[in-house]
Motif scaffolding. Structure first.
Motif, PDB file in Angstrom:
ATOM      1  N   CYS A   1       0.857  -1.185   0.000  1.00 27.98           N
ATOM      2  CA  CYS A   1       0.000   0.000   0.000  1.00 27.98           C
ATOM      3  C   CYS A   1       0.896   1.239   0.000  1.00 27.98           C
ATOM      4  O   CYS A   1       1.831   1.333   0.802  1.00 27.98           O
ATOM      5  CB  CYS A   1      -0.910   0.007   1.230  1.00 27.98           C
ATOM      6  N   THR A   2       0.616   2.158  -0.900  1.00 30.69           N
ATOM      7  CA  THR A   2       1.400   3.387  -0.980  1.00 30.69           C
ATOM      8  C   THR A   2       0.520   4.494  -1.545  1.00 30.69           C
ATOM      9  O   THR A   2      -0.708   4.371  -1.569  1.00 30.69           O
ATOM     10  CB  THR A   2       2.681   3.160  -1.824  1.00 30.69           C
ATOM     11  N   PHE A   3       1.141   5.585  -1.992  1.00 21.75           N
ATOM     12  CA  PHE A   3       0.402   6.719  -2.529  1.00 21.75           C
ATOM     13  C   PHE A   3       1.013   7.135  -3.862  1.00 21.75           C
ATOM     14  O   PHE A   3       2.217   6.968  -4.087  1.00 21.75           O
ATOM     15  CB  PHE A   3       0.437   7.900  -1.548  1.00 21.75           C
ATOM     16  N   ALA A   4       0.196   7.674  -4.749  1.00 25.09           N
ATOM     17  CA  ALA A   4       0.670   8.122  -6.055  1.00 25.09           C
ATOM     18  C   ALA A   4      -0.022   9.422  -6.422  1.00 25.09           C
ATOM     19  O   ALA A   4      -1.120   9.725  -5.945  1.00 25.09           O
ATOM     20  CB  ALA A   4       0.397   7.054  -7.117  1.00 25.09           C
ATOM     21  N   LEU A   5       0.643  10.190  -7.291  1.00 23.54           N
ATOM     22  CA  LEU A   5       0.110  11.460  -7.775  1.00 23.54           C
ATOM     23  C   LEU A   5       0.078  11.424  -9.289  1.00 23.54           C
ATOM     24  O   LEU A   5       0.923  10.797  -9.924  1.00 23.54           O
ATOM     25  CB  LEU A   5       0.980  12.630  -7.309  1.00 23.54           C
ATOM     26  N   TYR A   6      -0.895  12.121  -9.859  1.00 30.56           N
ATOM     27  CA  TYR A   6      -0.978  12.210 -11.312  1.00 30.56           C
ATOM     28  C   TYR A   6       0.167  13.082 -11.819  1.00 30.56           C
ATOM     29  O   TYR A   6       0.398  14.183 -11.300  1.00 30.56           O
ATOM     30  CB  TYR A   6      -2.326  12.782 -11.741  1.00 30.56           C
ATOM     31  N   ASN A   7       0.867  12.594 -12.841  1.00 28.13           N
ATOM     32  CA  ASN A   7       2.026  13.309 -13.348  1.00 28.13           C
ATOM     33  C   ASN A   7       1.661  14.670 -13.917  1.00 28.13           C
ATOM     34  O   ASN A   7       2.466  15.604 -13.861  1.00 28.13           O
ATOM     35  CB  ASN A   7       2.720  12.458 -14.418  1.00 28.13           C
ATOM     36  N   HIS A   8       0.445  14.824 -14.424  1.00 31.08           N
ATOM     37  CA  HIS A   8       0.034  16.099 -15.014  1.00 31.08           C
ATOM     38  C   HIS A   8      -0.733  16.988 -14.040  1.00 31.08           C
ATOM     39  O   HIS A   8      -1.072  18.125 -14.368  1.00 31.08           O
ATOM     40  CB  HIS A   8      -0.849  15.856 -16.249  1.00 31.08           C
ATOM     41  N   ASP A   9      -1.000  16.472 -12.814  1.00 37.01           N
ATOM     42  CA  ASP A   9      -1.808  17.234 -11.855  1.00 37.01           C
ATOM     43  C   ASP A   9      -1.457  16.797 -10.440  1.00 37.01           C
ATOM     44  O   ASP A   9      -2.025  15.855  -9.898  1.00 37.01           O
ATOM     45  CB  ASP A   9      -3.300  17.009 -12.128  1.00 37.01           C
TER      46      ASP A   9
ATOM     47  N   LEU B   1      -1.798  14.994   5.199  1.00 43.52           N
ATOM     48  CA  LEU B   1      -1.678  14.305   6.481  1.00 43.52           C
ATOM     49  C   LEU B   1      -2.922  13.487   6.782  1.00 43.52           C
ATOM     50  O   LEU B   1      -2.824  12.384   7.328  1.00 43.52           O
ATOM     51  CB  LEU B   1      -1.432  15.332   7.591  1.00 43.52           C
ATOM     52  N   GLU B   2      -4.098  14.018   6.427  1.00 41.34           N
ATOM     53  CA  GLU B   2      -5.322  13.276   6.720  1.00 41.34           C
ATOM     54  C   GLU B   2      -5.405  11.989   5.894  1.00 41.34           C
ATOM     55  O   GLU B   2      -5.990  10.990   6.331  1.00 41.34           O
ATOM     56  CB  GLU B   2      -6.561  14.144   6.479  1.00 41.34           C
ATOM     57  N   THR B   3      -4.796  12.004   4.697  1.00 43.90           N
ATOM     58  CA  THR B   3      -4.778  10.799   3.862  1.00 43.90           C
ATOM     59  C   THR B   3      -3.917   9.716   4.507  1.00 43.90           C
ATOM     60  O   THR B   3      -4.298   8.546   4.554  1.00 43.90           O
ATOM     61  CB  THR B   3      -4.233  11.139   2.459  1.00 43.90           C
ATOM     62  N   VAL B   4      -2.748  10.120   5.003  1.00 43.60           N
ATOM     63  CA  VAL B   4      -1.850   9.166   5.670  1.00 43.60           C
ATOM     64  C   VAL B   4      -2.484   8.672   6.969  1.00 43.60           C
ATOM     65  O   VAL B   4      -2.424   7.483   7.289  1.00 43.60           O
ATOM     66  CB  VAL B   4      -0.489   9.817   5.941  1.00 43.60           C
ATOM     67  N   LYS B   5      -3.105   9.582   7.727  1.00 44.41           N
ATOM     68  CA  LYS B   5      -3.725   9.189   8.995  1.00 44.41           C
ATOM     69  C   LYS B   5      -4.849   8.182   8.777  1.00 44.41           C
ATOM     70  O   LYS B   5      -5.008   7.235   9.559  1.00 44.41           O
ATOM     71  CB  LYS B   5      -4.269  10.416   9.729  1.00 44.41           C
ATOM     72  N   LYS B   6      -5.613   8.378   7.711  1.00 46.36           N
ATOM     73  CA  LYS B   6      -6.699   7.448   7.409  1.00 46.36           C
ATOM     74  C   LYS B   6      -6.152   6.045   7.193  1.00 46.36           C
ATOM     75  O   LYS B   6      -6.712   5.057   7.686  1.00 46.36           O
ATOM     76  CB  LYS B   6      -7.462   7.923   6.171  1.00 46.36           C
ATOM     77  N   ARG B   7      -5.035   5.953   6.481  1.00 45.32           N
ATOM     78  CA  ARG B   7      -4.422   4.640   6.274  1.00 45.32           C
ATOM     79  C   ARG B   7      -3.860   4.086   7.576  1.00 45.32           C
ATOM     80  O   ARG B   7      -3.995   2.892   7.877  1.00 45.32           O
ATOM     81  CB  ARG B   7      -3.318   4.729   5.219  1.00 45.32           C
TER      82      ARG B   7
END
Length: 243
Positions: free
Chosen positions: A50-58, A183-189
């Protein structure tokens, strides 16, 4: 998400994706196929990351991702990527991971499409849920030297009920943007898996940072530009007529 009469529905009450519930015959076919077919490629998936990703264009759009990993050899891994680890999780893309040795052999234009994993590992963003850190530590030391290319084919984060449009290139959070994942995204996980990303980060302090991270990777860092895929009509290579 919630289940209603066998359907997976969104919080707003709309079914995602649209479609009728599976029939008894379809359930029976699936069960029978499981017993009769080998499903060898799927059974080779032996890790959940489980990890996190960002859209390369946004960069404002970031998602939690669940990678089901198959290691083909010491230098190459392939991952089926889902938006959750629930039974109703949707297949949203694929990531390929190569060692630094393989990455250095790629053409420079190709390298620009890949991201490095060192910060993702060191920061604790990349985790193997419910697996003790001491078990995965040797694997993490190897993964810190790798590069990934992740294509998202279903942008569920924007509410798409079906896979729409061309694939989107994704990127990994990097050290210069420590606050890039909310931070809220990480805390949720953390709450979901009863863990602490900060504690995991501290436990990985001794994992060595690669001596060199190829500057063609994470290309957006030096160029300030992302990559977006578009679809255009083109002349088709036609099959020759039968004699």
């Amino acid at each position: 998400m919630a289940a209603t009469h066998g359907k997976t529905v969104a919080h707003g009450g709309e079914e995602i994706p649209p479609g009728k519930p599976m029939s008894m015959e379809q359930h029976m076919l699936d069960k029978g196929a499981q017993m009769l077919q080998s499903l060898k490629p799927i059974k080779k998936m032996n890790q959940h990351v489980c990890t996190f990703a960002l859209y390369n264009h946004d960069m404002t759009r970031q998602i939690e991702t669940h990678h089901y990993v198959t290691r083909l050899n010491q230098d190459f891994l392939q991952c089926a990527v889902y938006d959750s680890d629930d039974s109703s999780g949707r297949l949203i893309g694929v990531e390929y991971i190569v060692s630094d040795r393989i990455f250095e052999t790629l053409p420079q234009d190709e390298q620009k499409l890949w991201h490095s994993h060192a910060h993702e590992i060191k920061s604790g963003l990349w985790v193997n849920p419910r697996v003790p850190e001491m078990v995965v530590k040797p694997e993490l030391e190897s993964l810190a030297k790798t590069y990934g290319k992740f294509w998202c084919t279903w942008q569920t984060d924007r509410g798409d009920k079906l896979p729409m449009g061309p694939p989107a290139l994704m990127m990994s959070p990097q050290a210069e943007e420590l606050g890039i994942v909310k931070l809220e995204t990480v805390k949720k996980r953390d709450d979901k898996y009863n863990m602490s990303t900060e504690a995991i980060k501290s436990s990985r302090a001794e994992i060595p940072v690669p001596e060199r991270i190829n500057t063609q990777a994470d290309y957006w860092k030096k160029s300030g530009k992302g990559f977006a895929v578009d679809v255009e009509a083109t002349e088709m290579k036609k099959i020759a007529a039968f004699p």
